[in-house]
Design a protein around this motif. Structure first.
Motif, PDB file in Angstrom:
ATOM      1  N   VAL A  97      22.721  25.163  14.170  1.00 48.83           N
ATOM      2  CA  VAL A  97      24.027  25.804  14.061  1.00 48.83           C
ATOM      3  C   VAL A  97      24.356  26.532  15.359  1.00 48.83           C
ATOM      4  O   VAL A  97      23.480  27.144  15.988  1.00 48.83           O
ATOM      5  CB  VAL A  97      24.032  26.812  12.884  1.00 48.83           C
ATOM      6  CG1 VAL A  97      25.322  27.596  12.843  1.00 48.83           C
ATOM      7  CG2 VAL A  97      23.813  26.080  11.561  1.00 48.83           C
ATOM      8  N   ASP A  98      25.623  26.461  15.768  1.00 47.97           N
ATOM      9  CA  ASP A  98      26.097  27.229  16.917  1.00 47.97           C
ATOM     10  C   ASP A  98      26.529  28.611  16.439  1.00 47.97           C
ATOM     11  O   ASP A  98      27.460  28.742  15.636  1.00 47.97           O
ATOM     12  CB  ASP A  98      27.276  26.527  17.596  1.00 47.97           C
ATOM     13  CG  ASP A  98      26.862  25.235  18.292  1.00 47.97           C
ATOM     14  OD1 ASP A  98      25.696  25.163  18.715  1.00 47.97           O
ATOM     15  OD2 ASP A  98      27.687  24.321  18.404  1.00 47.97           O
ATOM     16  N   GLY A 158      23.484  44.912   9.845  1.00 46.31           N
ATOM     17  CA  GLY A 158      24.918  45.062   9.641  1.00 46.31           C
ATOM     18  C   GLY A 158      25.775  44.449  10.721  1.00 46.31           C
ATOM     19  O   GLY A 158      26.995  44.319  10.537  1.00 46.31           O
ATOM     20  N   ARG A 159      25.196  44.067  11.836  1.00 40.73           N
ATOM     21  CA  ARG A 159      25.974  43.436  12.903  1.00 40.73           C
ATOM     22  C   ARG A 159      26.338  42.010  12.494  1.00 40.73           C
ATOM     23  O   ARG A 159      25.678  41.404  11.639  1.00 40.73           O
ATOM     24  CB  ARG A 159      25.206  43.448  14.217  1.00 40.73           C
ATOM     25  CG  ARG A 159      25.014  44.851  14.785  1.00 40.73           C
ATOM     26  CD  ARG A 159      24.220  44.831  16.069  1.00 40.73           C
ATOM     27  NE  ARG A 159      24.080  46.175  16.624  1.00 40.73           N
ATOM     28  CZ  ARG A 159      24.882  46.696  17.548  1.00 40.73           C
ATOM     29  NH1 ARG A 159      25.890  45.968  18.043  1.00 40.73           N
ATOM     30  NH2 ARG A 159      24.692  47.921  17.995  1.00 40.73           N
ATOM     31  N   THR A 160      27.345  41.460  13.117  1.00 35.59           N
ATOM     32  CA  THR A 160      27.861  40.158  12.705  1.00 35.59           C
ATOM     33  C   THR A 160      27.785  39.137  13.839  1.00 35.59           C
ATOM     34  O   THR A 160      27.799  39.494  15.019  1.00 35.59           O
ATOM     35  CB  THR A 160      29.320  40.265  12.230  1.00 35.59           C
ATOM     36  OG1 THR A 160      30.138  40.766  13.304  1.00 35.59           O
ATOM     37  CG2 THR A 160      29.435  41.181  11.026  1.00 35.59           C
ATOM     38  N   VAL A 161      27.678  37.891  13.430  1.00 35.53           N
ATOM     39  CA  VAL A 161      27.782  36.752  14.339  1.00 35.53           C
ATOM     40  C   VAL A 161      28.728  35.747  13.693  1.00 35.53           C
ATOM     41  O   VAL A 161      28.954  35.789  12.478  1.00 35.53           O
ATOM     42  CB  VAL A 161      26.408  36.094  14.604  1.00 35.53           C
ATOM     43  CG1 VAL A 161      25.490  37.020  15.378  1.00 35.53           C
ATOM     44  CG2 VAL A 161      25.750  35.672  13.292  1.00 35.53           C
ATOM     45  N   GLN A 162      29.252  34.866  14.504  1.00 33.29           N
ATOM     46  CA  GLN A 162      30.213  33.886  13.998  1.00 33.29           C
ATOM     47  C   GLN A 162      29.651  32.485  14.158  1.00 33.29           C
ATOM     48  O   GLN A 162      29.166  32.113  15.229  1.00 33.29           O
ATOM     49  CB  GLN A 162      31.542  34.002  14.745  1.00 33.29           C
ATOM     50  CG  GLN A 162      32.638  33.094  14.204  1.00 33.29           C
ATOM     51  CD  GLN A 162      33.960  33.316  14.913  1.00 33.29           C
ATOM     52  OE1 GLN A 162      33.995  33.800  16.038  1.00 33.29           O
ATOM     53  NE2 GLN A 162      35.054  32.964  14.257  1.00 33.29           N
ATOM     54  N   VAL A 163      29.703  31.730  13.079  1.00 33.26           N
ATOM     55  CA  VAL A 163      29.323  30.328  13.125  1.00 33.26           C
ATOM     56  C   VAL A 163      30.481  29.535  13.721  1.00 33.26           C
ATOM     57  O   VAL A 163      31.650  29.824  13.431  1.00 33.26           O
ATOM     58  CB  VAL A 163      28.991  29.792  11.717  1.00 33.26           C
ATOM     59  CG1 VAL A 163      28.636  28.308  11.751  1.00 33.26           C
ATOM     60  CG2 VAL A 163      27.856  30.595  11.102  1.00 33.26           C
TER      61      VAL A 163
END
Length: 241
Positions: A97-98, A158-163
């Motif tokens: 996954v990117d 709690g931090r976020t990343v985006q697929v």
């Protein structure tokens, strides 16, 4: 010591060949011993590892039989409902996954998993709660290496990343350093929040699935030899397979 030099001069070639053969034999023994010791430790750290079974699929084509270490996800729900021997069922699907974080994009091996994966395959967590980490649809549990790569020394929780494609995942857990495992991943994401994809079919093998009966091997033998609806016969192989 006075006997050795004349002996070596007279039998130098034979001596060298014997020493070379002895060295190769010892090296081969050590390599095989290390390999066997390593194989015996793979996935043995799970609670109740002797009761974990990976569901396999047997494909017969033109007289040839192939056993695959994957099965259709559609099997999980009726398997849990129709077989009282099964204590838990969990599924995972492996995918590269990117992930986008800030202006960086990383391609990482990810497991899309059921909410109960960390209760069946109980990889230990350094941060987070294994019972809830994958219960939210945007949950993502990462390895320490991926956490450092994405966020450096900052607290990843709690931090976020985006697929790639738009889906946002939030860090809900950080794994402890992984012991030897046959699954290759740097993160485990909740399958319930996965983006649009082609739905599974009864004839597709979309990923590994594990069952955990309360005893071993009697309950697994019961699963193996009982016919089930749609004419399927359940067959289990000890994980890892």
């Amino acid at each position: 010591m006075t006997v050795l030099p004349p002996f070596f001069r007279r039998h130098a070639l034979v001596t060298l060949l014997n020493l070379f053969g002895l060295a190769v034999g010892i090296a081969g023994f050590l390599v095989v011993s290390l390999y066997v010791a390593g194989e015996l430790t793979v996935d043995r750290g799970f609670t109740g590892a002797d009761r974990l079974y990976r569901v396999a699929s047997t494909l017969s084509l033109g007289g040839n039989t192939v056993v695959l270490g994957a099965s259709t996800p559609l099997l999980a729900e009726p398997l849990a409902q129709d077989f009282p021997e099964v204590e838990a069922v969990t599924r995972a699907s492996e995918e590269d996954v990117d992930l986008r974080q800030g202006d960086r994009t990383l391609t990482v091996p990810l497991l899309w998993a059921d909410a109960n994966l960390l209760q069946v395959l109980d990889y230990p967590l350094a941060r987070g709660d294994a019972t809830t980490a994958l219960s939210r649809p945007d949950g993502l549990v990462v390895t320490p290496e991926l956490a450092r790569t994405l966020f450096g020394d900052a607290d990843p929780m709690g931090r976020t990343v985006q697929v790639a494609g738009g889906q946002i995942l939030a860090i809900t857990g950080v794994l402890k350093p992984l012991a030897e495992t046959h699954l290759k991943f740097t993160g485990i994401a909740a399958d319930s929040g996965r983006g649009r994809r082609t739905g599974p079919t009864w004839w597709g093998n979309n990923g590994p699935m594990w069952v955990k009966p309360p005893c071993m091997p009697a309950c697994v033998l019961a699963l193996r030899h009982r016919r089930w609806r749609r004419g399927w016969r359940i067959s289990c192989a000890v994980a890892p397979s």
